[in-house]
Motif scaffolding. Sequence first.
Motif, PDB file in Angstrom:
ATOM      1  N   ASN A 237       8.685 -10.739  11.307  1.00 39.73           N
ATOM      2  CA  ASN A 237       7.371  -9.821  11.094  1.00 39.73           C
ATOM      3  C   ASN A 237       6.751  -9.220  10.110  1.00 39.73           C
ATOM      4  OD1 ASN A 237       8.069  -6.232  10.727  1.00 39.73           O
ATOM      5  ND2 ASN A 237       6.679  -6.377  12.314  1.00 39.73           N
ATOM      6  N   LEU A 241       2.552  -9.749   9.976  1.00 43.72           N
ATOM      7  CA  LEU A 241       1.878  -9.003   9.133  1.00 43.72           C
ATOM      8  C   LEU A 241       0.875  -9.513   7.543  1.00 43.72           C
ATOM      9  CD1 LEU A 241       4.575  -6.920   8.146  1.00 43.72           C
ATOM     10  CD2 LEU A 241       3.415  -6.227   9.716  1.00 43.72           C
ATOM     11  N   LEU A 247      -4.885  -7.408   8.061  1.00 45.41           N
ATOM     12  CA  LEU A 247      -3.309  -6.458   8.029  1.00 45.41           C
ATOM     13  C   LEU A 247      -2.793  -6.335   7.059  1.00 45.41           C
ATOM     14  CD1 LEU A 247      -2.527  -9.272  11.085  1.00 45.41           C
ATOM     15  CD2 LEU A 247      -2.492  -6.552  10.871  1.00 45.41           C
ATOM     16  N   VAL A 271       8.437  -3.688   4.972  1.00 41.32           N
ATOM     17  CA  VAL A 271       6.763  -3.922   4.420  1.00 41.32           C
ATOM     18  C   VAL A 271       6.156  -3.867   3.083  1.00 41.32           C
ATOM     19  CG1 VAL A 271       5.031  -1.987   5.458  1.00 41.32           C
ATOM     20  CG2 VAL A 271       6.204  -2.723   6.743  1.00 41.32           C
ATOM     21  N   ARG A 275       7.117  -7.589   2.551  1.00 45.25           N
ATOM     22  CA  ARG A 275       6.487  -8.432   2.548  1.00 45.25           C
ATOM     23  C   ARG A 275       5.737  -8.915   0.705  1.00 45.25           C
ATOM     24  NH1 ARG A 275       1.926  -6.695   0.939  1.00 45.25           N
ATOM     25  NH2 ARG A 275       2.866  -4.411   0.793  1.00 45.25           N
ATOM     26  N   ALA A 360       0.246   3.158  11.094  1.00 47.69           N
ATOM     27  CA  ALA A 360       1.136   1.633  11.584  1.00 47.69           C
ATOM     28  C   ALA A 360       2.094   2.336  12.397  1.00 47.69           C
ATOM     29  CB  ALA A 360       1.467   0.804  10.922  1.00 47.69           C
ATOM     30  N   LEU A 369       7.608  -3.164  11.988  1.00 46.07           N
ATOM     31  CA  LEU A 369       6.009  -2.802  12.928  1.00 46.07           C
ATOM     32  C   LEU A 369       5.985  -3.768  13.793  1.00 46.07           C
ATOM     33  CD1 LEU A 369       3.486  -2.633  10.048  1.00 46.07           C
ATOM     34  CD2 LEU A 369       4.802  -1.035  11.040  1.00 46.07           C
ATOM     35  N   PHE A 372      -0.439  -2.135  14.107  1.00 39.08           N
ATOM     36  CA  PHE A 372      -1.146  -1.784  13.281  1.00 39.08           C
ATOM     37  C   PHE A 372      -2.750  -1.373  13.289  1.00 39.08           C
ATOM     38  CE2 PHE A 372      -0.803  -3.249   8.076  1.00 39.08           C
ATOM     39  CZ  PHE A 372      -0.690  -1.983   7.575  1.00 39.08           C
ATOM     40  N   VAL A 387       0.379  -6.128  16.603  1.00 42.71           N
ATOM     41  CA  VAL A 387       0.470  -7.114  15.870  1.00 42.71           C
ATOM     42  C   VAL A 387       0.441  -8.436  16.681  1.00 42.71           C
ATOM     43  CG1 VAL A 387       1.237  -5.492  13.551  1.00 42.71           C
ATOM     44  CG2 VAL A 387       3.072  -7.031  15.299  1.00 42.71           C
TER      45      VAL A 387
END
Length: 561
Positions: A237, A241, A247, A271, A275, A360, A369, A372, A387
């Motif tokens: 994931n 992203l 993104l 996220v 990330r 999202a 996610l 998005f 995504v």
Amino acid sequence: MYEVTCYHKSLGMFRGLSSFRRFLSSDRIVRSPLPDAQIPLATVHDFVYRHFDRYGDRTAIVDALTGQSYTYAQLGATTDRFASSLRRRGFNKGDALCIFLPNVPDYPIVYFGTTKAGGVATTANPTYTSRELAYQLRDSKSKFLVTLPAFADVAKAAANEAGTVEETIVVDTLTPGHVPSNTIGLSEFLNTDPVAATWPSTGAANLKEDVATLPYSSGTTGLPKGVMLSHYNLVANVSQLVADRRLLQVTETDRVCMSLLPFFHIYGMIVTLARGLQQGSTLVTLPKFEPDPFLKAIQDHRVTMLPIVPPLALFLAKHPDVCNYNFSNVVDIMIGAAPLSGDVTTTLYERLGTECVRQAYGLTETSPLTHFCLRDRTRTGSVGFSVPNTETKVIGTETGEALGALEAGEICVRGPQVMLGYLNNPEATARTIDADGWLHTGDIGYHDKDEFLYVTDRLKELIKVKGFQVAPAELEGLLLTHSDIVDAAVIGVPHKIAGEAPRAFVVRRSGSTIGKSDVSEFVATSSAPHKHLAGGVEFVDAIPKSASGKILRRYLRDRKD
């Protein structure tokens, strides 16, 4: 910003019939418009920390209230020490550690240190009672528990009730020496040298099967369920992203990320935290939401990226104090975790002047996610595209057949971010993930002709009025356009004639004199008869919501008339 110009049952005649026919004759599995992301075979801690040497003395995480911070170099070294200490105390591959913390700079040390030691990080809401925490400790079989001094009494009571916890660690970095009895301070716990071997060097790694984290679903139906997410799920994931600049790739000019969203929740955990650190962001944390500290942190730390949930979006769109702060550095506002009306999104654009406000979509069960809006392709009210590496279809709630454009049904997704299953609950897993690997989300939505996805409501929350389906989120979005209404929720209640009818719970603006009949009339003049508030209107002080911003309708249903 684009506007929807295609056919929907509530919008009238479709513009461009030939385009609509092309969609109906095409494959009804919708894929991402972006190329697949490359997903490395790596543990989540190795993947997130892989560039820390390059980031070096850059601030990785800072507390907006206290100023406590870690550079990337410090974060990496301290995480290694935490993992080493766990191993030396008998923490083995597959063991669980429960994190009972608000957002503090030490959070990634505990979280990624646990996975580096080969363990499973299960994250708990720090507002839990001892009973709620004990359930999660017992269900996850957590051997270690990490908390703050302020929450130590609840933690110890829960640990005693659960009977699985061997040691409780208290984060004392801000209060040295203040360690409650029968616990160990993090400072002492980290006092380990030399570094012991950590996983996966101490055991074989199966990255697609080894559980890295065990968040618990919100429990809106039944008891909370442990969601088993593998290292591969999480790495996938994050890779999805950051696969494209449209993104969540970070540049030098947009790398300061507000981190109010709780790290115990999958949205904040992956996220924001995973990330953000993987991309070299500076994360600005707050332990809880308070209006002035939140707004001041955005201004003073020159925040550029602002991940939020719908309640925060409503606050930013409607609260008068927002105008007293400088938002000029914010270039990207990301809204997730629950549906949000397009009107609120538009207000944020106009009020804050931010370059990009986008929605999202995802679930705890999808790491999280699946959809998005791209930075250069947003559409009011939509959660955007699949995504990379992700497939989506919408199926009929009665037939189970895949539907075409603008036909509403249950959203199903398939991709490398889909969970392994629910802990100790194969029946619930089988109900959620079918034999073909499709995860049935329980959310209702539809694709437009350009493959933008719209989420309209939860399958179990649709109100049946004389055979017509009424989506609570649609009426909630309408109510929020009223200048005297600051928040609203709608549920279905029994009705002698219609079977069910919508009832609205409304939070009025301070000083407003709007009455129940005014609210009913406002809805009646803006919607079809079956959507009228025949179930009544109630004024409340606040709408009950989960930490991720989802309306807790069960509490509203349990209210006494």
